[in-house]
Design a protein around this motif. Structure first.
Motif: not given
Length: 152
Positions: A31, A36, A56, A59, A112, A115
């Motif tokens: 992922y 996400f 979330y 995440l 990552m 976001i």
């Protein structure tokens, strides 16, 4: 997978997108922020606020695990300018993370960290709709720390 999930969430086919998302987990695919983001914004577009909050939360858990395993003093943006030792630490970290076989996928370095503000603002809107004020306060603090403006 991200392209497929993106198309499905954009067209409102959240059950199919969630099946693909879960399939990634089963097949041990990574992922990343885009995965996400697509899922969260897709759930928000279809007014499925609790599902967006659940993704979330996943995440957040994923990021805590990711940050706990990341080696210190390794700047991912300037790997070429680092000492050989730092580059070896980064390679070793990538190997360890990618070969651990967690049931929710394997994190990718750097991806990552991206976001964006729409995710935070939409989850904040979801907190308002579901009455999840504890998460809303936590989210606002995170946004302030990351210098993201609240736009709800």
């Amino acid at each position: 997978y991200n392209a497929l999930i993106g198309v499905l969430t954009f067209s409102g086919k959240m059950n199919t997108a969630r099946n693909i998302f879960n399939q990634m987990q089963i097949e041990k695919h990574s992922y990343d922020a885009l995965t996400f983001t697509n899922m969260i914004l897709g759930y928000c577009r279809t007014l499925q606020w609790q599902d967006a909050i659940d993704i979330y939360s996943m995440l957040e858990h994923f990021m805590e695990e990711y940050e706990a395993k990341e080696p210190e003093n390794v700047n991912h943006r300037s790997v070429k300018r680092q000492s050989t030792k730092d580059v070896e630490n980064l390679k070793e970290f990538k190997y360890k993370v990618n070969n651990e076989g967690r049931n929710w996928g394997k994190p990718r370095l750097m991806r990552m960290q991206r976001i964006g503000w729409p995710v935070y603002n939409e989850i904040l809107r979801g907190c308002e709709k579901t009455g999840n004020w504890e998460l809303a306060i936590k989210l606002i603090k995170t946004m302030k720390k990351k210098m993201i403006n609240v736009d709800v």
